[in-house]
Write an enzyme that holds these catalytic residues in place. Structure first.
Site, PDB file in Angstrom:
ATOM      1  N   CYS B 233       0.886  -0.718  -0.372  1.00 30.20           N
ATOM      2  CA  CYS B 233      -0.152   0.151  -0.084  1.00 30.20           C
ATOM      3  C   CYS B 233       0.917   1.256   0.208  1.00 30.20           C
ATOM      4  CB  CYS B 233      -0.633   0.154   1.041  1.00 30.20           C
ATOM      5  SG  CYS B 233       0.237  -0.086   2.459  1.00 30.20           S
ATOM      6  N   ARG B 238      -2.067  -1.254   5.140  1.00 28.90           N
ATOM      7  CA  ARG B 238      -3.218  -1.630   4.530  1.00 28.90           C
ATOM      8  C   ARG B 238      -3.148  -2.923   3.853  1.00 28.90           C
ATOM      9  NH1 ARG B 238      -4.760   3.843   0.830  1.00 28.90           N
ATOM     10  NH2 ARG B 238      -2.962   4.279   1.806  1.00 28.90           N
TER      11      ARG B 238
END
Lengths: 99, 277
Positions: B233, B238
């Site tokens: 990410c 994430r």
């Protein structure tokens, strides 16, 4: 930093020409609603970002120009609010949560 | 390994708050969240100052991880239940780090802080006092961590899953939309990467979608389950969420998190970048 910044301690808003800010307040029965989860959804409904409203109900997104939906989650439900972001401006949106 | 071995729901958590062999750990980037109220008995881990090295951009090493957990009063044989804000991003990152250093039984609380709050479940301000332990971390399991050279070599060869939002993937914006956009690195994505935003794996309340729905989500986006996978990410949290989905929930065995992610890749000199806008 990548997580949602604390909306209580955001720096003063300065909008550059490259940014399209969407910001505003979450209210319920005329009073600020802090702790609501405000989700920024793109025009196809795709999730883009989420912050939690501050004690004063404030939230801020650095979006891109175009149409967005603010999906606000609170204890007991959620409400959608439409907003259009404009390059170089801070567009204010008011989210009204049902009583 | 089944879903129940890696993920607990809020009801299960509430029923196990007083279990002495279960330690709830809140992981946030914004430490004020814990101060404002946390799950009873939960200890805090600060992603920024405790799980990362103070100077170099890297996770803390095994010795420091062991020292950290010892200070927090966590034992090697404790069941650790991680949760946090931001849809469990940083809790998932911590989960990945617990696995990196070989913790035997670590789980995520489905929905994290958000669902807990939206459910109106109890949050307390009392900070628990846990006696220090002697925690021994294992050597880093590099089968779950990707570095930049491997990422570059994986272009066109492995699944590269970019879990950022579509606008970050295309190069339209450089950071998530709740953050200012001034960044030095280039915009775009790693060539041949597929964009499956982390958020598609979760419902509005932050809980993970069901296994069948998740498998279909990735298959529909061109994810090849027979090929090794690297998720990335912007700074690796994430992608920890997606790493958790692919490896821990769906059972793909060769899945790595590239925690250097776009903050590193987008600043490298001489690597290929694809931009769609």
């Amino acid at each position: 930093m990548c997580g949602a910044p604390d909306q209580d301690t955001l720096p003063a808003l300065e909008v550059s020409t490259k940014e399209a800010v969407v910001h505003g307040f979450v209210t319920r029965a005329g009073s600020p609603l802090g702790g609501a989860y405000v989700r920024l959804l793109g025009s196809t409904g795709d999730f883009t970002a989420e912050v939690q409203s501050s004690a004063t109900g404030y939230f801020r997104f650095y979006a891109a120009e175009g149409d967005w939906t603010l999906r606000t989650l609170y204890r007991g439900g959620s409400v959608d609010t439409s907003v259009t972001a404009v390059q170089g401006q801070a567009v204010e949106a008011t989210v009204v949560v049902p009583d | 390994m089944s879903r129940a071995d890696v993920l607990v729901d809020a009801d299960w958590a509430e029923a196990h708050l007083d279990d002495p062999k279960i330690v709830f750990v809140e992981v946030d980037e914004d430490v004020s969240a814990y101060d404002g109220g946390h799950i009873k008995g939960a200890v805090r881990l600060d992603w920024t100052t405790e799980l990362q090295q103070p100077e170099a951009r890297d996770v803390i090493d095994a010795a420091d991880f062991g020292a950290l957990l010892s200070r927090k009063g966590i034992s090697n044989d404790d069941t650790v239940v991680l949760y946090g804000g931001n849809n469990n991003w940083f809790a998932a990152y911590a989960y990945w780090q617990f696995k990196l250093y070989g913790h035997a039984d670590v789980r995520l609380l489905d929905g994290g802080r958000k669902k807990w709050e939206l459910d109106g479940r109890e949050l307390v301000k009392d900070v628990p006092e846990r006696p220090a332990t002697t925690y021994t971390a294992q050597d880093a399991d590099l089968s779950i961590r990707a570095f930049r050279d491997e990422v570059v070599a994986s272009i066109g060869a492995k699944n590269l899953v970019d879990v950022r939002s579509p606008d970050e993937f295309s190069g339209k914006i450089k950071a998530p939309a709740h953050l200012p956009q001034e960044q030095s690195q280039r915009a775009g994505h790693i060539p041949t990467a597929i964009n499956i935003p982390w958020s598609k794996a979760a419902a509005d309340d932050g809980t993970f979608r069901g296994d069948d729905e998740l498998a279909k989500l990735y298959a529909d986006q061109g994810f090849d389950g027979s090929t090794p996978t690297i998720a990335y990410c912007r700074i690796g949290e994430r992608s920890s969420h997606t790493w958790f989905v692919l490896r821990e929930l769906l059972g793909h065995t060769d899945v790595k998190n590239y925690d250097g992610s776009w903050a590193e890749y987008g600043s490298l000199v001489g690597v290929p970048i694809k931009k769609d806008v």
